[in-house]
Design an enzyme around this catalytic site. Structure first.
Site, PDB file in Angstrom:
ATOM      1  N   ARG A 165     -15.110  -5.451   0.398  1.00 26.04           N
ATOM      2  CA  ARG A 165     -14.431  -5.042   1.638  1.00 26.04           C
ATOM      3  C   ARG A 165     -13.703  -3.710   1.412  1.00 26.04           C
ATOM      4  NH1 ARG A 165      -8.839  -3.815   2.909  1.00 26.04           N
ATOM      5  NH2 ARG A 165      -8.522  -4.210   5.104  1.00 26.04           N
ATOM      6  N   THR A 186      -0.515   2.349   7.052  1.00 31.89           N
ATOM      7  CA  THR A 186      -0.510   1.125   6.248  1.00 31.89           C
ATOM      8  C   THR A 186      -0.491  -0.061   7.199  1.00 31.89           C
ATOM      9  OG1 THR A 186       0.761  -0.221   4.680  1.00 31.89           O
ATOM     10  CG2 THR A 186       2.024   1.343   5.979  1.00 31.89           C
ATOM     11  N   GLY A 187      -1.047  -1.170   6.748  1.00 38.13           N
ATOM     12  CA  GLY A 187      -1.112  -2.363   7.601  1.00 38.13           C
ATOM     13  C   GLY A 187      -2.520  -2.909   7.565  1.00 38.13           C
ATOM     14  N   GLY A 205     -11.055  -1.050   3.277  1.00 32.80           N
ATOM     15  CA  GLY A 205     -10.113  -0.952   4.393  1.00 32.80           C
ATOM     16  C   GLY A 205     -10.013   0.477   4.914  1.00 32.80           C
ATOM     17  N   ASP A 206      -8.899   0.744   5.560  1.00 32.44           N
ATOM     18  CA  ASP A 206      -8.685   2.065   6.175  1.00 32.44           C
ATOM     19  C   ASP A 206      -8.231   3.115   5.164  1.00 32.44           C
ATOM     20  OD1 ASP A 206      -6.299   0.474   5.908  1.00 32.44           O
ATOM     21  OD2 ASP A 206      -5.237   2.010   7.065  1.00 32.44           O
ATOM     22  N   GLY A 227      -6.057  -2.946   7.737  1.00 30.75           N
ATOM     23  CA  GLY A 227      -7.034  -1.864   7.708  1.00 30.75           C
ATOM     24  C   GLY A 227      -8.048  -1.942   8.831  1.00 30.75           C
ATOM     25  N   THR A 286       0.868  -1.185   0.000  1.00 29.71           N
ATOM     26  CA  THR A 286       0.000   0.000   0.000  1.00 29.71           C
ATOM     27  C   THR A 286       0.898   1.227   0.000  1.00 29.71           C
ATOM     28  OG1 THR A 286      -1.832  -1.062   1.084  1.00 29.71           O
ATOM     29  CG2 THR A 286      -1.587   1.290   1.510  1.00 29.71           C
TER      30      THR A 286
HETATM   31  N1  ASP Z   1      -4.266  -0.857   4.981  1.00 29.99           N
HETATM   32  C1  ASP Z   1      -4.512  -1.598   3.758  1.00 29.99           C
HETATM   33  C2  ASP Z   1      -5.850  -2.288   3.866  1.00 29.99           C
HETATM   34  O1  ASP Z   1      -6.167  -2.817   4.910  1.00 29.99           O
HETATM   35  C3  ASP Z   1      -3.473  -2.616   3.447  1.00 29.99           C
HETATM   36  C4  ASP Z   1      -2.040  -2.152   3.555  1.00 29.99           C
HETATM   37  O2  ASP Z   1      -1.751  -1.116   4.131  1.00 29.99           O
HETATM   38  O3  ASP Z   1      -1.161  -2.850   3.019  1.00 29.99           O
HETATM   39  O4  ASP Z   1      -6.539  -2.333   2.878  1.00 29.99           O
END
Ligand code: ASP
Length: 322
Positions: free
Chosen positions: A209, A232-233, A211-212, A235, A181
């Protein structure tokens, strides 16, 4: 009055575990993005222009999980999302469920500037993209399809204890979580901040779905009374903790951005029992903060004192809970 170091740009190319074969490409990619954003800032353009330019650069680079090269959902489709926020006005734009828009962040900026809304998804968003003649591009890449096939195999063999226990999954098995991301935060020469984030989500996510990354306050936040942050991470964690806003709130209370980012990761560790997250932040003085609890965070930054951007696969890794 403290000295303000501006302009500044910080970018990330995703938390998670960066595969050794892709590490150099990731580092080169975040450097290119920091350079593109900084060039925009050096011309005197806004932080909003700079974060958009940096994120566009990474959406076009298929090593990252955003734009072309996005991760595939369980039904082997791509649904991309992005957001952008202007710290001057708190104006924000976000998009989700995009199948083939080349640069989702550009569409997010169109939502911010040309509509009365903040968040537009799916067909409505794609119609708007057509109205503004945004380019479409096939986002599928060979690598993501191979990765999807391997994960699907694991799933069939019940070796992948998937979505209901997302946290457990990611703690015990880092492969399903594709890092990549992308995001950027910047402080421009006028002293304004902005943030942007763009993603394909993660492999085997359910269709629909979100995410964040496109959620203002969760994956992206910018406020001239504090600073800017991109997350990032996982979500689902950033959503439940409203993480990007949390970091900006700590900066607003007077914490330096590094401390603000570290505090937020400690909160993830304490309240969510871990789960990969990474954060980049900038404050109104040009201070930067970068912290993560994931094995890697691919990131780069550039300031007026530097001739070239610096990049790394690690920043402050926070394992503590408080
Ligand atoms: N935060 C992103 C999500 O959950 C994924 C990512 O940051 O790699 O969609």
């Amino acid at each position: 009055m403290k000295n303000v170091h501006k302009p500044v740009i910080v970018v990330h190319g995703g938390a998670g575990a960066w595969h050794p074969e892709r590490q150099d490409l990731g580092l080169a990619g975040v450097k290119d993005a920091a350079r593109a954003g900084f060039k925009t800032l050096s011309r005197g353009d806004s932080a909003l222009d700079a974060v958009e330019a940096a994120v566009v650069q990474m959406e076009d680079n298929e090593v990252f999980n955003a734009g072309r090269g996005s991760a595939l959902s369980i039904d082997k489709r791509i649904e991309m999302e992005a957001s952008i926020m202007d710290g001057r006005t708190l104006d924000a734009g976000a998009v989700g469920l995009l199948t083939d828009i080349r640069n989702p962040v550009r569409l997010a900026r169109i939502i911010l500037e040309q509509t009365d809304h903040v968040f537009v998804v799916a067909r409505g968003a794609e119609k708007l993209a057509d109205l503004f003649h945004l380019e479409r591009r096939d986002p599928f890449t060979k690598l993501r399809v191979q990765h999807w096939n391997a994960l699907k195999e694991k799933l069939a063999q019940e070796k992948l204890d998937y979505l209901p226990k997302l946290q457990k999954l990611v703690t015990s098995e880092s492969r399903p979580f594709d890092p990549g991301t992308v995001g950027a935060v910047a402080l421009d020469q006028n002293g304004d901040v902005a943030a942007a984030t763009s993603t394909g989500g993660f492999s085997l996510k359910l269709p629909g779905r979100i995410g964040d990354s496109p959620l203002i306050g969760c994956g992206t936040y910018a406020d001239n009374e504090a600073g800017a942050c991109s997350a990032t991470g996982i979500g689902e964690i950033a959503i439940r903790l409203v993480l990007a806003k949390c970091v900006c709130d700590s900066i607003h209370e007077g914490k330096p951005p590094q401390e603000a980012a570290e505090r937020a990761i400690k909160r993830v560790n304490r309240r969510m029992g871990g789960g990969f997250m990474g954060l980049i932040a900038v404050d109104m003085l040009g201070g930067i903060g970068v912290a993560h609890n994931s094995p890697n965070l691919c990131w780069a930054y550039m300031t007026a004192k530097m001739r070239h951007p610096e990049a790394s696969l690690e920043a402050r890794i926070i394992r503590e809970q408080s």
